[in-house]
Design a protein around this motif. Sequence first.
Motif, PDB file in Angstrom:
ATOM      1  N   MET A 170      -1.569  -6.550  -5.287  1.00 43.80           N
ATOM      2  CA  MET A 170      -2.221  -7.726  -4.827  1.00 43.80           C
ATOM      3  C   MET A 170      -3.550  -8.224  -5.652  1.00 43.80           C
ATOM      4  SD  MET A 170       0.059  -8.855  -2.612  1.00 43.80           S
ATOM      5  CE  MET A 170       1.130  -8.087  -1.421  1.00 43.80           C
ATOM      6  N   GLY A 171      -4.206  -7.171  -5.944  1.00 40.47           N
ATOM      7  CA  GLY A 171      -5.507  -7.277  -6.653  1.00 40.47           C
ATOM      8  C   GLY A 171      -5.413  -7.956  -7.750  1.00 40.47           C
ATOM      9  N   ARG A 172      -4.270  -7.563  -8.661  1.00 41.12           N
ATOM     10  CA  ARG A 172      -4.060  -8.243 -10.008  1.00 41.12           C
ATOM     11  C   ARG A 172      -3.679  -9.474  -9.992  1.00 41.12           C
ATOM     12  NH1 ARG A 172      -1.396  -3.395 -13.559  1.00 41.12           N
ATOM     13  NH2 ARG A 172      -2.695  -1.786 -12.962  1.00 41.12           N
ATOM     14  N   LEU A 173      -2.832  -9.848  -8.790  1.00 37.71           N
ATOM     15  CA  LEU A 173      -2.443 -11.209  -8.603  1.00 37.71           C
ATOM     16  C   LEU A 173      -3.775 -12.224  -8.443  1.00 37.71           C
ATOM     17  CD1 LEU A 173       0.742 -10.645  -6.580  1.00 37.71           C
ATOM     18  CD2 LEU A 173       0.618 -11.330  -8.967  1.00 37.71           C
ATOM     19  N   GLN A 174      -4.691 -11.673  -7.396  1.00 39.20           N
ATOM     20  CA  GLN A 174      -5.943 -12.378  -7.239  1.00 39.20           C
ATOM     21  C   GLN A 174      -6.490 -12.744  -8.643  1.00 39.20           C
ATOM     22  OE1 GLN A 174      -7.775  -9.721  -4.184  1.00 39.20           O
ATOM     23  NE2 GLN A 174      -8.129 -11.706  -3.335  1.00 39.20           N
TER      24      GLN A 174
END
Length: 443
Positions: A170-174
């Motif tokens: 999820m952090g990378r998608l952010q």
Amino acid sequence: MGNRAAGAAALKRLRHSRGLSLAGAARALSQIAVALHHPLLPAVASVQRSVARWESAKPTLPDERYQLLLAHLYARTPAGQLSVGTGSDLAELLGALVDLGESENRVALLRTALIRTATETGGMLALLSTPVQADLSAALIDPSQVTEETVTGLAAVVADVNAHVGAVPMGRLQVLLAPVIDACRRLQAGALPVPVIGHVRAVAVAACSLAGRLAFENRDDQASRALYAAATAQAELLGDAWRRASVHMSHALVTLYSSPDLADTRLLVDQAVRAARTGDSIRVRARAHALQAEVSARAGLERQAQAALGLAWYDIENQAGGDPSGSSFSAGHLRGFEGVCELYVGDPSVAHDRFALAAAALVAPREQVQRAIVRTDQALARIRMGDPRSAAELLHECVVATATTGGRVPAIRLRRARGELRPWRREDFVAELDDHLMDVLGA
């Protein structure tokens, strides 16, 4: 055979577009293998023969090792810039691999691997094609120059990020989504051409709403609330009721798990239902009614829950093609909501069967977060049916799924299900589950 010939021709065209000879392509692949710390490739002459076979009259499919190396080669422009979105050389390569006989699933995994690389190396605009990146740079200087193609490119990035929820952390998608939100903000601060104003707002709604979800998943509830507020404001300016309903629903779902007061969630769900009933998307309306049913069931309101479920099924069964929302909400998702309602105000054995049907229908990569939630709820139903050992066995699967998707909601559901096993905490099957939870999730 026609497809295989097209795949071979595409590989040759890509190689020629980079000015690479057969030997040059072989050397480039060997260098990439070294840079990635992969095992060394054979001698250049041997690799060159492989490249020639892929492009021959009777082409062969590159093996998985070479597919990954080719993907890294064509994921960068000749100038060295990462580009993995629609219209990129990587997209053409992946299409060629499908033509040569590779599975769609394998190609999707390959692209996901390159998206992970983009987030690791700071390629935040890598999902935009090179021409769109150039057009966006000009438009950010002078918003009056923005084109429909540029805004369509931004919308495609949001859709791309959304499609990788559960497959990419999820952090990378952010990281991938942040430049889109910033671009929409900067474009709207200028004098946009009238024909694109609504399109930019629609992208802003989708981007801010998805970012609100991702911020919640990364346990930043304050940022999540601010992003949902921005999405709601943009949706109201746009005037599309189904978009406003979608924002309220997404916000309601994260509120359900971040606020101790069910009334906060109910308020958002009621707003979603009102908006959905005046909107053009039947699938959004069905999902709003399904969520209304779940919230009613959690509050112990059986009659209201069943009434809302009935409306949701009516919507699903009477939907037509061409839904404007592009929502994937289906009968499989709705069975999961039915199960939750049975779990709280009905028969846990019926809930269990509903969850089993829902899990069987949720097979797409994008649906793995939802599937993990459903399977965890199925385990909870087994506990309430008096079968804690079988529930613990199912929760082992849920631990793996939760770790794989990185979803916060499955993790919360998992902890709650484990809490209901407390009466059997001295049993070996609970101790084994606790060990698994600690090993994989650290909790």
